[in-house]
Design a protein around this motif. Structure first.
Motif, short mmCIF file in Angstrom:
data_model
loop_
_atom_site.label_atom_id
_atom_site.label_comp_id
_atom_site.label_asym_id
_atom_site.label_seq_id
_atom_site.Cartn_x
_atom_site.Cartn_y
_atom_site.Cartn_z
N ASP A 252 36.19 -11.22 59.21
CA ASP A 252 35.01 -10.47 59.67
C ASP A 252 33.79 -11.03 58.96
O ASP A 252 33.82 -11.29 57.74
N SER A 253 32.70 -11.19 59.69
CA SER A 253 31.50 -11.80 59.11
C SER A 253 30.85 -10.92 58.05
O SER A 253 30.08 -11.41 57.22
N THR A 254 31.15 -9.61 58.04
CA THR A 254 30.55 -8.72 57.05
C THR A 254 31.31 -8.72 55.74
O THR A 254 30.85 -8.14 54.76
N THR B 40 32.64 0.37 53.05
CA THR B 40 33.47 -0.33 54.04
C THR B 40 34.92 -0.34 53.57
O THR B 40 35.21 -0.72 52.43
N THR C 239 25.84 -3.12 48.68
CA THR C 239 27.04 -3.93 48.88
C THR C 239 28.05 -3.64 47.78
O THR C 239 27.67 -3.56 46.60
N ALA D 57 31.46 -6.59 50.58
CA ALA D 57 31.35 -5.96 51.90
C ALA D 57 30.33 -4.84 51.80
O ALA D 57 30.02 -4.34 50.70
N PRO D 58 29.74 -4.41 52.91
CA PRO D 58 28.80 -3.28 52.89
C PRO D 58 29.44 -2.05 52.24
O PRO D 58 30.65 -1.83 52.32
#
Length: 594
Positions: free
Chosen positions: A501-503, A589, A465, A585-586
């Motif tokens: 966004d959920s991510t 991303t 992350t 965020a991942p």
């Protein structure tokens, strides 16, 4: 003895009807004017002699904008009113010509023809001079030709000048004669007449008052708001003004005038809902026609209040003023005094202002300003800044209307310490109600929005992350002198990004505010809405009342990421604010808007 309603049965017959003809603007006096938004109510007093028996009073020159349904007739005297009619005055045919006009037109035509001849002569003279061949003329002859040309041309030029002046003078005289034939244009605005039948029990003088409503008259509120920043008590001086405009056709000369805040609401009733039905469309892919839905229309046949129902009431003092407002030379009445300002109503629905003294409002369609009141009011000053967009600090006042006046909506000119700042809008404010008034920029409060500090790191063992950490410093400096009125209250507004966004996760670290719906946000018996970040400084989501801890909309609170700091800054001192937040965020991303 007041005019009475006729008893049943016809009055006794008399030999002849006594006719009386009066001109409204010349033979009467306006004793009362009440101005509403869009109309005015006029009380006009007539005094005249009647004979025993039947009298017919004709009043000429009433305004064309008079609302005929509003006309009322009242009076004093031993007489009875038994008939009132109102109609338009048919103007006499306007003559199109006169002996004077005919003579002027003839004179103009002759002068125009003479001018044409003179111009043609000048043209011919110049043509002749051009055709002369100097090679075939002796010098002496050439001199004679030139001198003859100069002499003749000068005579013709003088004649042209005289004829042009004569034509202009004649044209002006023709225009003036046509205007006189057309008659005064004011008659178009005063083309109504009232015919009143009066049965008098005895010969003598009586007084009759006409009360009627007219259009083309209105008033609107305006304000001067003066702020004394050095005053600790009642720093606001508010001058309540009214701008009165009328083009009714008649001048209001030295009249007692009242301003009414009540607004007519003819024909406005409770809206009626029409049937609203749903049905399956015949063809899903075809055209779909939906029934139109109308709102706010009264059903056919609904009762509409008559015009006279609003303006039918005559002030109780109107008839009492009839005896006291006649010419003082008749009965030795004492000199008329200017009356003091009076307030008949205090509510937001309606209020009545009695303008002090006597006032004249001519029929010119121009706004005439009068002062209703001068008020000293308390206010709470506050300073607001949004440094992310603009580091300048805005000053505003929360003014409390601690008076008996209803403040109508209007434009205000704002002055701070004697200097004009801006124009502002004052809303409708009832007594004991407050309103916000922007007072412009305060350069003595300086806000520094330091450069944003950004760091990026990674976390996670298997699922990597990216964590973006941001830190923003804000400095507030109060440069006011130490002798000023203590500390000031300033609000600084900022924001953190909101994830769609959920991510992508956003976490506010400093100030430590949490969303009301977030886990662990409950504290004690309620939800934590505001936090104390340092002595005298409180942070809260935008929309929260910092004093009560209550919010405007609990569901939306904090969802837009906007919050504020509120604190006090002493003169010649500064404070610092810190904004810290993380965006996760991942790995790899790409985050739009960061």
């Amino acid at each position: 003895m007041s005019l009475s309603v006729p008893s049943n049965g016809p009055p006794p017959a008399f030999q002849a009807i006594n006719t009386i003809e009066l001109v409204s603007t010349k033979d009467s006096k306006i004793i009362s004017v009440s101005v509403y938004a869009g109309r005015a109510e006029i009380t006009r007093l007539f005094k005249f002699a009647v004979k025993t028996g039947q009298n017919q009073l004709t009043i000429l020159g009433l305004p064309a904008v008079l609302d005929q349904e509003s006309l009322k007739v009242e009076g004093r005297g031993a007489a009875t009113i038994h008939d009132v009619t109102i109609s338009s005055i048919t103007p006499p045919p306007v003559p199109t010509t006169s002996p004077t006009l005919s003579a002027l037109l003839t004179k103009q035509k002759r002068a125009q023809k003479a001018l044409a001849r003179a111009l043609k002569s000048i043209s011919s003279l110049e043509t002749y001079l051009t055709s002369v061949n100097s090679d075939h003329l002796e010098v002496a002859k050439l001199k004679e030709v030139v001198e003859g040309y100069d002499s003749t041309a000068e005579e013709l030029d003088n004649k042209v000048t005289e004829l042009e002046a004569e034509i202009k003078e004649t044209t002006d005289a023709i225009s003036e004669e046509k205007n006189q034939l057309a008659g005064p244009t004011e008659n178009e605005k005063l083309n109504l007449k009232a015919v009143i039948g009066v049965f008098a029990e005895s010969e003598g003088d009586i007084k009759v008052a006409l009360v009627y409503a007219v259009h083309n008259a209105t008033w609107k509120a305006g304000y001067d708001i003066r702020v004394d920043m050095q005053s600790k008590e009642k720093p606001i001086s508010l001058i309540y003004k009214a701008s009165i405009t009328q083009s009714t056709g008649e001048d209001w000369d030295d009249v007692p005038l009242t301003l009414e805040t009540a607004a007519p609401t003819f024909g406005i009733g409770v809206p009626v809902l029409t049937p609203w039905t749903l049905s399956i469309a015949p063809n899903y892919y075809g055209s779909f026609k939906s029934k139109s839905i109308s709102y706010g229309r009264a059903p056919p046949g609904a009762a509409v209040p008559a015009m006279s129902s609003l303006l039918s009431a005559v002030p109780s003092a109107s008839l009492a003023r009839m005896s006291s407002r006649d010419d003082s030379s008749e009965e030795g009445v004492a000199e008329m005094h200017h009356r003091e300002l009076q307030v008949s109503s205090k509510g937001a629905v309606s209020a009545t202002f009695g303008v002090p003294g006597l006032i004249s409002i001519p029929n010119d369609g121009v706004g005439h300003s009068v002062t209703i009141a001068r008020l000293s009011l308390d206010a709470e000053m506050s300073w607001v800044c949004v440094p992310k967009k603009d580091t300048r600090v805005h000053l505003k006042a929360k003014i409390k209307n601690a008076s008996e006046y209803t403040l109508l909506s209007g434009t205000a000119s704002v002055y701070v310490d004697g200097s004009f700042i801006s124009k502002s809008e004052v809303p409708l404010v009832s007594p004991d109600e407050g309103f916000d008034c922007p007072l412009g920029l305060d350069p003595s409060i300086r806000v520094t929005y330091h450069p944003l500090n950004k760091k990026t790191s990674q976390s996670g063992l298997y699922s990597k992350t990216s964590v973006h950490s941001f830190s923003q410093r804000i400095t507030l400096h109060n440069t006011k002198p130490s002798s000023s009125n203590g500390s000031l209250k300033i609000k600084v507004i900022d924001q953190v990004p909101v994830s769609e966004d959920s991510t992508i996760g956003v976490k506010l670290l400093q100030p430590p505010l949490v969303l009301p719906s977030a886990e662990g946000s409950s504290s004690g018996n309620g939800v934590q809405r505001a936090v104390k970040v340092s002595p005298g400084i409180v942070a809260a989501w935008l929309g929260t009342d910092e004093e009560t801890g209550q919010d405007v909309d609990a569901d939306a609170l904090g969802k837009d990421g906007k919050f504020s700091w509120t604190g006090s800054v002493q003169p010649q001192s500064q404070i610092g604010l810190i904004l810290q937040y993380e965006v996760s965020a991942p790995l790899k991303t790409k985050i739009a808007g960061l």
